[in-house]
Design a protein around this motif. Structure first.
Motif, PDB file in Angstrom:
ATOM      1  N   LYS A  84       0.845  -1.188   0.000  1.00 24.03           N
ATOM      2  CA  LYS A  84       0.000   0.000   0.000  1.00 24.03           C
ATOM      3  C   LYS A  84       0.885   1.245   0.000  1.00 24.03           C
ATOM      4  CE  LYS A  84      -3.997   1.965   2.325  1.00 24.03           C
ATOM      5  NZ  LYS A  84      -4.957   1.851   3.421  1.00 24.03           N
ATOM      6  N   GLY A  85       0.575   2.172  -0.893  1.00 23.65           N
ATOM      7  CA  GLY A  85       1.337   3.418  -0.957  1.00 23.65           C
ATOM      8  C   GLY A  85       2.432   3.425  -1.992  1.00 23.65           C
ATOM      9  N   SER A  86       2.689   2.274  -2.646  1.00 25.50           N
ATOM     10  CA  SER A  86       3.726   2.249  -3.687  1.00 25.50           C
ATOM     11  C   SER A  86       3.201   2.934  -4.944  1.00 25.50           C
ATOM     12  CB  SER A  86       4.130   0.811  -3.988  1.00 25.50           C
ATOM     13  OG  SER A  86       3.004   0.064  -4.391  1.00 25.50           O
ATOM     14  N   ARG A  87       4.136   3.419  -5.760  1.00 26.13           N
ATOM     15  CA  ARG A  87       3.743   4.173  -6.959  1.00 26.13           C
ATOM     16  C   ARG A  87       3.393   3.222  -8.106  1.00 26.13           C
ATOM     17  NH1 ARG A  87       8.299   7.901  -8.553  1.00 26.13           N
ATOM     18  NH2 ARG A  87       6.722   8.907  -9.835  1.00 26.13           N
ATOM     19  N   PRO A  88       2.327   3.520  -8.866  1.00 31.54           N
ATOM     20  CA  PRO A  88       1.947   2.636  -9.974  1.00 31.54           C
ATOM     21  C   PRO A  88       2.596   3.059 -11.288  1.00 31.54           C
ATOM     22  CG  PRO A  88       0.248   4.273  -9.626  1.00 31.54           C
ATOM     23  CD  PRO A  88       1.333   4.582  -8.628  1.00 31.54           C
ATOM     24  N   LEU A  89       2.755   2.084 -12.185  1.00 33.09           N
ATOM     25  CA  LEU A  89       3.059   2.376 -13.582  1.00 33.09           C
ATOM     26  C   LEU A  89       1.732   2.462 -14.325  1.00 33.09           C
ATOM     27  CD1 LEU A  89       5.932  -0.199 -14.208  1.00 33.09           C
ATOM     28  CD2 LEU A  89       6.216   2.260 -13.994  1.00 33.09           C
ATOM     29  N   LEU A  90       1.562   3.466 -15.170  1.00 33.66           N
ATOM     30  CA  LEU A  90       0.324   3.626 -15.925  1.00 33.66           C
ATOM     31  C   LEU A  90       0.543   3.173 -17.362  1.00 33.66           C
ATOM     32  CD1 LEU A  90      -0.460   5.317 -13.415  1.00 33.66           C
ATOM     33  CD2 LEU A  90      -1.614   6.894 -14.951  1.00 33.66           C
ATOM     34  N   THR A  91      -0.292   2.257 -17.831  1.00 28.86           N
ATOM     35  CA  THR A  91      -0.199   1.801 -19.220  1.00 28.86           C
ATOM     36  C   THR A  91      -1.533   2.080 -19.915  1.00 28.86           C
ATOM     37  OG1 THR A  91      -0.949  -0.439 -18.687  1.00 28.86           O
ATOM     38  CG2 THR A  91       1.420  -0.029 -18.632  1.00 28.86           C
ATOM     39  N   HIS A 126       8.102   1.120  -7.642  1.00 30.23           N
ATOM     40  CA  HIS A 126       6.947   0.666  -8.419  1.00 30.23           C
ATOM     41  C   HIS A 126       6.810  -0.846  -8.271  1.00 30.23           C
ATOM     42  CE1 HIS A 126       6.714   4.550 -10.564  1.00 30.23           C
ATOM     43  NE2 HIS A 126       8.029   4.519 -10.530  1.00 30.23           N
ATOM     44  N   ASP A 127       5.637  -1.301  -7.853  1.00 33.18           N
ATOM     45  CA  ASP A 127       5.431  -2.753  -7.805  1.00 33.18           C
ATOM     46  C   ASP A 127       4.060  -3.156  -8.344  1.00 33.18           C
ATOM     47  OD1 ASP A 127       3.808  -1.863  -5.792  1.00 33.18           O
ATOM     48  OD2 ASP A 127       4.408  -3.383  -4.325  1.00 33.18           O
ATOM     49  N   HIS A 128       3.350  -2.215  -8.983  1.00 33.41           N
ATOM     50  CA  HIS A 128       2.083  -2.582  -9.613  1.00 33.41           C
ATOM     51  C   HIS A 128       1.810  -1.687 -10.820  1.00 33.41           C
ATOM     52  CE1 HIS A 128       0.977   0.590  -6.769  1.00 33.41           C
ATOM     53  NE2 HIS A 128      -0.153   0.754  -7.406  1.00 33.41           N
ATOM     54  N   VAL A 129       0.869  -2.137 -11.657  1.00 32.51           N
ATOM     55  CA  VAL A 129       0.564  -1.476 -12.931  1.00 32.51           C
ATOM     56  C   VAL A 129      -0.933  -1.186 -13.004  1.00 32.51           C
ATOM     57  CG1 VAL A 129       0.605  -1.708 -15.451  1.00 32.51           C
ATOM     58  CG2 VAL A 129       2.428  -2.712 -14.098  1.00 32.51           C
ATOM     59  N   PHE A 130      -1.285   0.056 -13.372  1.00 31.86           N
ATOM     60  CA  PHE A 130      -2.666   0.391 -13.710  1.00 31.86           C
ATOM     61  C   PHE A 130      -2.795   0.290 -15.227  1.00 31.86           C
ATOM     62  CE2 PHE A 130      -3.269   3.483  -9.886  1.00 31.86           C
ATOM     63  CZ  PHE A 130      -3.349   2.403  -9.034  1.00 31.86           C
ATOM     64  N   ALA A 131      -3.671  -0.578 -15.700  1.00 29.94           N
ATOM     65  CA  ALA A 131      -3.860  -0.765 -17.149  1.00 29.94           C
ATOM     66  C   ALA A 131      -5.200  -0.159 -17.565  1.00 29.94           C
ATOM     67  CB  ALA A 131      -3.824  -2.244 -17.495  1.00 29.94           C
ATOM     68  N   PHE A 132      -5.154   0.789 -18.500  1.00 26.35           N
ATOM     69  CA  PHE A 132      -6.360   1.415 -19.043  1.00 26.35           C
ATOM     70  C   PHE A 132      -6.468   1.028 -20.517  1.00 26.35           C
ATOM     71  CE2 PHE A 132      -5.081   4.074 -15.504  1.00 26.35           C
ATOM     72  CZ  PHE A 132      -6.277   4.321 -14.845  1.00 26.35           C
ATOM     73  N   SER A 133      -7.603   0.450 -20.891  1.00 26.50           N
ATOM     74  CA  SER A 133      -7.803  -0.011 -22.277  1.00 26.50           C
ATOM     75  C   SER A 133      -9.149   0.488 -22.780  1.00 26.50           C
ATOM     76  CB  SER A 133      -7.782  -1.538 -22.355  1.00 26.50           C
ATOM     77  OG  SER A 133      -6.661  -2.047 -21.682  1.00 26.50           O
ATOM     78  N   ILE A 134      -9.190   0.796 -24.087  1.00 23.06           N
ATOM     79  CA  ILE A 134     -10.457   1.187 -24.713  1.00 23.06           C
ATOM     80  C   ILE A 134     -10.978   0.000 -25.503  1.00 23.06           C
ATOM     81  CG2 ILE A 134     -11.596   2.730 -26.347  1.00 23.06           C
ATOM     82  CD1 ILE A 134      -9.434   4.807 -25.753  1.00 23.06           C
ATOM     83  N   VAL A 135     -12.155  -0.499 -25.127  1.00 27.13           N
ATOM     84  CA  VAL A 135     -12.831  -1.585 -25.839  1.00 27.13           C
ATOM     85  C   VAL A 135     -14.289  -1.179 -26.030  1.00 27.13           C
ATOM     86  CG1 VAL A 135     -13.425  -4.036 -25.855  1.00 27.13           C
ATOM     87  CG2 VAL A 135     -11.315  -3.298 -24.761  1.00 27.13           C
ATOM     88  N   ASP A 136     -14.755  -1.168 -27.261  1.00 25.49           N
ATOM     89  CA  ASP A 136     -16.145  -0.798 -27.598  1.00 25.49           C
ATOM     90  C   ASP A 136     -16.522   0.588 -27.072  1.00 25.49           C
ATOM     91  OD1 ASP A 136     -16.484  -3.263 -28.832  1.00 25.49           O
ATOM     92  OD2 ASP A 136     -17.189  -4.225 -27.000  1.00 25.49           O
ATOM     93  N   GLY A 137     -15.580   1.522 -27.127  1.00 25.53           N
ATOM     94  CA  GLY A 137     -15.876   2.883 -26.700  1.00 25.53           C
ATOM     95  C   GLY A 137     -15.938   3.074 -25.194  1.00 25.53           C
ATOM     96  N   HIS A 138     -15.506   2.071 -24.407  1.00 23.99           N
ATOM     97  CA  HIS A 138     -15.484   2.152 -22.949  1.00 23.99           C
ATOM     98  C   HIS A 138     -14.037   2.051 -22.465  1.00 23.99           C
ATOM     99  CE1 HIS A 138     -19.578   1.120 -23.858  1.00 23.99           C
ATOM    100  NE2 HIS A 138     -19.962   1.132 -22.590  1.00 23.99           N
ATOM    101  N   VAL A 139     -13.764   2.706 -21.334  1.00 30.70           N
ATOM    102  CA  VAL A 139     -12.432   2.615 -20.712  1.00 30.70           C
ATOM    103  C   VAL A 139     -12.493   1.532 -19.635  1.00 30.70           C
ATOM    104  CG1 VAL A 139     -10.622   3.830 -19.445  1.00 30.70           C
ATOM    105  CG2 VAL A 139     -12.000   5.070 -21.114  1.00 30.70           C
ATOM    106  N   TRP A 140     -11.661   0.496 -19.795  1.00 29.55           N
ATOM    107  CA  TRP A 140     -11.626  -0.616 -18.837  1.00 29.55           C
ATOM    108  C   TRP A 140     -10.381  -0.482 -17.970  1.00 29.55           C
ATOM    109  CZ3 TRP A 140     -15.485  -4.401 -18.704  1.00 29.55           C
ATOM    110  CH2 TRP A 140     -16.437  -4.311 -19.730  1.00 29.55           C
ATOM    111  N   PHE A 141     -10.570  -0.633 -16.649  1.00 28.83           N
ATOM    112  CA  PHE A 141      -9.466  -0.477 -15.691  1.00 28.83           C
ATOM    113  C   PHE A 141      -9.127  -1.821 -15.065  1.00 28.83           C
ATOM    114  CE2 PHE A 141      -8.166  -0.111 -11.219  1.00 28.83           C
ATOM    115  CZ  PHE A 141      -7.035   0.676 -11.344  1.00 28.83           C
ATOM    116  N   ARG A 142      -7.818  -2.121 -15.004  1.00 29.57           N
ATOM    117  CA  ARG A 142      -7.308  -3.297 -14.290  1.00 29.57           C
ATOM    118  C   ARG A 142      -6.068  -2.895 -13.495  1.00 29.57           C
ATOM    119  NH1 ARG A 142     -11.487  -4.830 -15.767  1.00 29.57           N
ATOM    120  NH2 ARG A 142     -12.104  -6.751 -16.847  1.00 29.57           N
TER     121      ARG A 142
END
Length: 245
Positions: A84-91, A126-142
């Motif tokens: 908790k509190g570690s910085r994320p990588l944004l993809t 950094h020990d985690h990744v935020f993944a943002f993807s566009i599928v069918d006009g929606h933004v999906w977060f993982r």
């Protein structure tokens, strides 16, 4: 909401805002008092529909999303874990750079979700990744944990990405963009999603479809009665034959 708050160590939470008319003014004042330049405002309607405002204050812009397919960390119970509190990588997926409104959304997500370097509540790795993807006009977060082998023999060299794996942590959600405004919580409309259908319209359509089924049943009954009246059966000559016995 608590999951997102735990993922953003630089975030500050505040109490609920109930006034609909002066919502923008109240929130802008609140942001100024808390020395914040960005805001994530969750708005719940009819205890069914969840909307998310992504805002840059005080000058704007702001994006309004409908939040769908929400799965919390507690609900998913995935095996991934990170500090908790570690910085994320944004993809981001490549289609964020194809249209101007997606480029704006990408920049706002970057400014809001990226933890500032040297923040007092953040850990400097950094020990985690935020993944943002566009599928069918929606933004999906993982959200994924970056897993690396910890044995001395299997120590990963710089650039040795083949030994790293991603394990999903959660939460998951999907953002359906509705409008992009030029100001903070309002202003001129810069973009409007032509494919957006409000949840009220979807519910009304489902009601009409259910009502249509009932109307079809009633009409079928009426048609059956009319058919029976028009085509009366001749009296059966053997109907009374066995009544006496």
């Amino acid at each position: 909401m608590q999951d997102i708050l735990s993922l953003l160590p630089h975030a500050k939470k505040d109490s609920k805002v109930e006034s609909k008319q002066s919502k923008g003014n109240a929130l802008n004042e609140l942001l100024e008092l808390r020395s914040c330049s960005s805001c994530l405002f969750f708005e719940c309607r009819k205890q069914k529909d969840l909307y998310l405002w992504m805002v840059k204050s005080p000058g704007g812009p702001s994006v309004k999303f409908l939040v769908n397919a929400v799965h919390t960390m507690e609900e998913l119970k995935l095996t991934g874990n990170h500090l908790k509190g570690s910085r994320p990588l944004l993809t981001f997926s490549t289609n964020f750079d194809e249209q101007p409104h997606w480029m704006l959304v990408k920049e706002m997500i970057t400014q809001i979700f990226a933890t500032p370097k040297g923040h007092r509540k953040a850990k400097p790795f950094h020990d985690h990744v935020f993944a943002f993807s566009i599928v069918d006009g929606h933004v999906w977060f993982r959200n994924y944990q970056i897993s690396v082998p910890h044995n001395e023999i299997d120590k990963v060299d710089k650039g040795g990405l083949d030994k790293m794996t991603l394990i999903e942590v959660g939460p998951r959600f999907c953002l359906n963009p509705i409008k992009i405004f030029g100001g903070s919580f309002g202003g001129p409309t810069w973009y409007e999603n032509p494919y957006y259908i409000s949840p009220n319209q979807i519910r009304a359509l489902e009601k009409r479809q259910k009502a249509g089924k009932y109307v079809k049943k009633v009409k079928a009954k009426v048609r059956r009665k009319m058919h029976e009246m028009e085509n009366t059966l001749e009296p059966d000559e053997f109907a009374e034959l066995w009544k006496g016995e």
